[in-house]
Design a protein around this motif. Sequence first.
Motif, PDB file in Angstrom:
ATOM      1  N   GLN A 204     -11.226  -4.475   3.197  1.00 52.43           N
ATOM      2  CA  GLN A 204      -9.972  -4.102   2.544  1.00 52.43           C
ATOM      3  C   GLN A 204      -8.751  -4.727   3.228  1.00 52.43           C
ATOM      4  O   GLN A 204      -7.611  -4.381   2.880  1.00 52.43           O
ATOM      5  CB  GLN A 204      -9.815  -2.574   2.544  1.00 52.43           C
ATOM      6  CG  GLN A 204     -10.850  -1.830   1.717  1.00 52.43           C
ATOM      7  CD  GLN A 204     -10.463  -1.723   0.254  1.00 52.43           C
ATOM      8  OE1 GLN A 204      -9.800  -2.599  -0.294  1.00 52.43           O
ATOM      9  NE2 GLN A 204     -10.878  -0.641  -0.386  1.00 52.43           N
ATOM     10  N   ARG A 205      -8.942  -5.647   4.166  1.00 52.01           N
ATOM     11  CA  ARG A 205      -7.807  -6.196   4.933  1.00 52.01           C
ATOM     12  C   ARG A 205      -6.701  -6.715   4.019  1.00 52.01           C
ATOM     13  O   ARG A 205      -5.527  -6.355   4.167  1.00 52.01           O
ATOM     14  CB  ARG A 205      -8.282  -7.324   5.854  1.00 52.01           C
ATOM     15  CG  ARG A 205      -7.130  -7.972   6.655  1.00 52.01           C
ATOM     16  CD  ARG A 205      -7.489  -9.301   7.260  1.00 52.01           C
ATOM     17  NE  ARG A 205      -8.611  -9.214   8.162  1.00 52.01           N
ATOM     18  CZ  ARG A 205      -9.849  -9.583   7.850  1.00 52.01           C
ATOM     19  NH1 ARG A 205     -10.108 -10.095   6.642  1.00 52.01           N
ATOM     20  NH2 ARG A 205     -10.826  -9.476   8.695  1.00 52.01           N
ATOM     21  N   GLU A 206      -7.040  -7.587   3.101  1.00 52.39           N
ATOM     22  CA  GLU A 206      -6.025  -8.200   2.253  1.00 52.39           C
ATOM     23  C   GLU A 206      -5.495  -7.220   1.208  1.00 52.39           C
ATOM     24  O   GLU A 206      -4.333  -7.303   0.788  1.00 52.39           O
ATOM     25  CB  GLU A 206      -6.612  -9.460   1.609  1.00 52.39           C
ATOM     26  CG  GLU A 206      -6.857 -10.553   2.637  1.00 52.39           C
ATOM     27  CD  GLU A 206      -8.018 -11.471   2.284  1.00 52.39           C
ATOM     28  OE1 GLU A 206      -8.257 -11.701   1.083  1.00 52.39           O
ATOM     29  OE2 GLU A 206      -8.689 -11.958   3.224  1.00 52.39           O
ATOM     30  N   ASN A 207      -6.327  -6.256   0.801  1.00 52.95           N
ATOM     31  CA  ASN A 207      -5.865  -5.238  -0.136  1.00 52.95           C
ATOM     32  C   ASN A 207      -4.853  -4.301   0.511  1.00 52.95           C
ATOM     33  O   ASN A 207      -3.957  -3.786  -0.168  1.00 52.95           O
ATOM     34  CB  ASN A 207      -7.054  -4.452  -0.684  1.00 52.95           C
ATOM     35  CG  ASN A 207      -8.009  -5.334  -1.465  1.00 52.95           C
ATOM     36  OD1 ASN A 207      -7.611  -6.352  -2.020  1.00 52.95           O
ATOM     37  ND2 ASN A 207      -9.275  -4.964  -1.502  1.00 52.95           N
ATOM     38  N   ARG A 208      -5.004  -4.080   1.800  1.00 60.47           N
ATOM     39  CA  ARG A 208      -4.024  -3.236   2.488  1.00 60.47           C
ATOM     40  C   ARG A 208      -2.649  -3.902   2.501  1.00 60.47           C
ATOM     41  O   ARG A 208      -1.622  -3.224   2.462  1.00 60.47           O
ATOM     42  CB  ARG A 208      -4.522  -2.915   3.899  1.00 60.47           C
ATOM     43  CG  ARG A 208      -5.692  -1.931   3.899  1.00 60.47           C
ATOM     44  CD  ARG A 208      -6.045  -1.440   5.283  1.00 60.47           C
ATOM     45  NE  ARG A 208      -7.029  -2.272   5.945  1.00 60.47           N
ATOM     46  CZ  ARG A 208      -8.337  -2.026   6.006  1.00 60.47           C
ATOM     47  NH1 ARG A 208      -8.835  -0.964   5.385  1.00 60.47           N
ATOM     48  NH2 ARG A 208      -9.148  -2.820   6.655  1.00 60.47           N
ATOM     49  N   VAL A 215       5.225   0.946  -1.708  1.00 66.00           N
ATOM     50  CA  VAL A 215       5.333   2.089  -0.804  1.00 66.00           C
ATOM     51  C   VAL A 215       6.678   2.246  -0.103  1.00 66.00           C
ATOM     52  O   VAL A 215       6.881   3.244   0.596  1.00 66.00           O
ATOM     53  CB  VAL A 215       4.204   2.035   0.261  1.00 66.00           C
ATOM     54  CG1 VAL A 215       2.842   2.156  -0.398  1.00 66.00           C
ATOM     55  CG2 VAL A 215       4.289   0.760   1.089  1.00 66.00           C
ATOM     56  N   SER A 216       7.611   1.331  -0.239  1.00 63.74           N
ATOM     57  CA  SER A 216       8.889   1.448   0.471  1.00 63.74           C
ATOM     58  C   SER A 216       9.611   2.730   0.056  1.00 63.74           C
ATOM     59  O   SER A 216       9.856   2.974  -1.131  1.00 63.74           O
ATOM     60  CB  SER A 216       9.769   0.238   0.176  1.00 63.74           C
ATOM     61  OG  SER A 216      11.014   0.357   0.847  1.00 63.74           O
ATOM     62  N   GLY A 217       9.904   3.587   1.025  1.00 59.82           N
ATOM     63  CA  GLY A 217      10.588   4.850   0.769  1.00 59.82           C
ATOM     64  C   GLY A 217       9.736   5.893   0.075  1.00 59.82           C
ATOM     65  O   GLY A 217      10.255   6.936  -0.353  1.00 59.82           O
ATOM     66  N   HIS A 233      -0.676   0.888   7.065  1.00 55.68           N
ATOM     67  CA  HIS A 233      -0.004  -0.188   6.338  1.00 55.68           C
ATOM     68  C   HIS A 233       1.123   0.357   5.470  1.00 55.68           C
ATOM     69  O   HIS A 233       2.200  -0.257   5.369  1.00 55.68           O
ATOM     70  CB  HIS A 233      -1.012  -0.979   5.506  1.00 55.68           C
ATOM     71  CG  HIS A 233      -1.829  -1.942   6.299  1.00 55.68           C
ATOM     72  ND1 HIS A 233      -2.873  -1.541   7.103  1.00 55.68           N
ATOM     73  CD2 HIS A 233      -1.748  -3.298   6.435  1.00 55.68           C
ATOM     74  CE1 HIS A 233      -3.407  -2.606   7.697  1.00 55.68           C
ATOM     75  NE2 HIS A 233      -2.741  -3.681   7.304  1.00 55.68           N
ATOM     76  N   ALA A 234       0.907   1.525   4.855  1.00 58.71           N
ATOM     77  CA  ALA A 234       1.980   2.137   4.077  1.00 58.71           C
ATOM     78  C   ALA A 234       3.182   2.440   4.960  1.00 58.71           C
ATOM     79  O   ALA A 234       4.338   2.179   4.586  1.00 58.71           O
ATOM     80  CB  ALA A 234       1.473   3.412   3.404  1.00 58.71           C
ATOM     81  N   LEU A 235       2.932   2.981   6.155  1.00 56.16           N
ATOM     82  CA  LEU A 235       4.028   3.265   7.085  1.00 56.16           C
ATOM     83  C   LEU A 235       4.708   1.980   7.531  1.00 56.16           C
ATOM     84  O   LEU A 235       5.946   1.905   7.622  1.00 56.16           O
ATOM     85  CB  LEU A 235       3.493   4.055   8.277  1.00 56.16           C
ATOM     86  CG  LEU A 235       3.023   5.484   7.952  1.00 56.16           C
ATOM     87  CD1 LEU A 235       2.174   6.036   9.081  1.00 56.16           C
ATOM     88  CD2 LEU A 235       4.218   6.384   7.666  1.00 56.16           C
ATOM     89  N   VAL A 242       3.342  10.017   4.876  1.00 59.95           N
ATOM     90  CA  VAL A 242       1.973   9.848   4.385  1.00 59.95           C
ATOM     91  C   VAL A 242       1.156  11.077   4.754  1.00 59.95           C
ATOM     92  O   VAL A 242       1.164  11.518   5.907  1.00 59.95           O
ATOM     93  CB  VAL A 242       1.306   8.584   4.972  1.00 59.95           C
ATOM     94  CG1 VAL A 242      -0.108   8.436   4.437  1.00 59.95           C
ATOM     95  CG2 VAL A 242       2.122   7.341   4.663  1.00 59.95           C
ATOM     96  N   VAL A 243       0.457  11.620   3.757  1.00 61.76           N
ATOM     97  CA  VAL A 243      -0.512  12.683   3.988  1.00 61.76           C
ATOM     98  C   VAL A 243      -1.899  12.058   4.001  1.00 61.76           C
ATOM     99  O   VAL A 243      -2.324  11.430   3.020  1.00 61.76           O
ATOM    100  CB  VAL A 243      -0.432  13.764   2.884  1.00 61.76           C
ATOM    101  CG1 VAL A 243      -1.503  14.835   3.122  1.00 61.76           C
ATOM    102  CG2 VAL A 243       0.955  14.383   2.844  1.00 61.76           C
ATOM    103  N   CYS A 244      -2.611  12.210   5.114  1.00 55.98           N
ATOM    104  CA  CYS A 244      -3.933  11.599   5.300  1.00 55.98           C
ATOM    105  C   CYS A 244      -5.001  12.674   5.179  1.00 55.98           C
ATOM    106  O   CYS A 244      -4.964  13.667   5.917  1.00 55.98           O
ATOM    107  CB  CYS A 244      -4.026  10.939   6.675  1.00 55.98           C
ATOM    108  SG  CYS A 244      -2.768   9.698   7.001  1.00 55.98           S
ATOM    109  N   VAL A 245      -5.963  12.463   4.263  1.00 53.55           N
ATOM    110  CA  VAL A 245      -7.012  13.454   4.016  1.00 53.55           C
ATOM    111  C   VAL A 245      -8.377  12.843   4.319  1.00 53.55           C
ATOM    112  O   VAL A 245      -8.700  11.752   3.831  1.00 53.55           O
ATOM    113  CB  VAL A 245      -6.984  13.936   2.552  1.00 53.55           C
ATOM    114  CG1 VAL A 245      -8.113  14.948   2.298  1.00 53.55           C
ATOM    115  CG2 VAL A 245      -5.634  14.551   2.209  1.00 53.55           C
ATOM    116  N   ASP A 246      -9.163  13.562   5.116  1.00 51.85           N
ATOM    117  CA  ASP A 246     -10.555  13.158   5.370  1.00 51.85           C
ATOM    118  C   ASP A 246     -11.309  14.390   5.841  1.00 51.85           C
ATOM    119  O   ASP A 246     -10.718  15.290   6.451  1.00 51.85           O
ATOM    120  CB  ASP A 246     -10.623  12.048   6.420  1.00 51.85           C
ATOM    121  CG  ASP A 246     -11.901  11.230   6.309  1.00 51.85           C
ATOM    122  OD1 ASP A 246     -11.849  10.112   5.750  1.00 51.85           O
ATOM    123  OD2 ASP A 246     -12.957  11.706   6.766  1.00 51.85           O
TER     124      ASP A 246
END
Length: 394
Positions: A204-208, A215-217, A233-235, A242-246
């Motif tokens: 997923q490197r290039e997709n990120r 995602v800006s703002g 990457h979003a940050l 960002v809310v991270c779920v796992d």
Amino acid sequence: MGRVVLHKDRKRRLEQGSPWIFRSEVARVEGDPAPGDVVEVVNHQGHFLARGYINPRSQILVRVLTYRVDEPIDASWAARRVDEALAWRERFLPGVPSCRLIYGEADFLPGLIVDRFENILVVQVLALGMERLWPWIRQALVDRLNPRGILLRNDVPVRGKEGLPLDVREDFGEVPERVWIEENGLRLAVDVWRGQKTGYFFDQRENRLAIAPLVSGARVLDVFTHTGAFALHALKFGAEHVVCVDQSREALDLARENVEANGYAGRAEFVEANAFDELRALVDQGRQFDVVILDPPAFAKSRSSLPGAIRGYKEINLRGMKLVRDGGFLVTASCSWHMHRDLFLDTIAEAAVDARKILRLIELRGAAKDHPVIHGSEESNYLKFAMFEVRSRG
């Protein structure tokens, strides 16, 4: 050397580029090759087509190692294959110190995965025939890369089907508990000993990078975050929060460490939960996000599991769409090769109907360049990655 003779009326999959020969394509096996032996493959008229290793225990009877009649399978062959794999990465990923170095059949080394984490190599040997060839390949890798260490992550269930033991062990040098890599200007810690697969997903490197315009703002929901690569990457590209779920506490701990290491502490939160349950709960709470990212593990690991996988992909995408504000964005992926591209898109379209959403496709992508695709081998073309604008239908 044993010889495998193919049926006269078979489909010409081998000539079209497929590196796998199924037992249903074989008329007979001549000689008495043992599991893992190298055999010649010929058509019904006896003309040479390929050479590969055989395993009668598998439905994939032969995996192709060469299509050249004058290329013996020896240490020189192994060195050439490693050189070719390195040359591909140097051409398309110049200066990238961490990537997938060998991608099995797509690098003409069937049953072998090698991921490079700076000066550490993490390897999965997935087939009996490759297990026998591995010492030659290991020597070629050591000679060319002089790694600090090589770790065998041979804890993959498919090895059991090949009659091979499951284990995790150092095979060369020393491998630390944790390895730090750089990707797209970000620093990430990788647990190569216990993390999923080899510890990180380079595909997923290039997709990120592709999510930057979205995602800006933004307030972002990153579901199945694993160790936080999409969130990071979003940050980096300016997300407000960002809310991270796992569901894995270990993965979330590493994601939190990665966020802090890159200076983004305070702009991310981490939720340990089953993704399906959390998506339902967020919808019930009426939460809304500017961007929702869904990067699940493979739901369909076999053809028989595909119906359940389709239901799973539909559910997470339906709920993901409901969580996107009107005019926001859905980023969604599937790494199940049984879930081919058209079926993936159709499933998302059905979810959009039920969610009363209209989708506008921004981009449809595949895996990064260190995961080449062999034409004629759909198995190597497994990753689907799509970005949509989401609008309400009323």
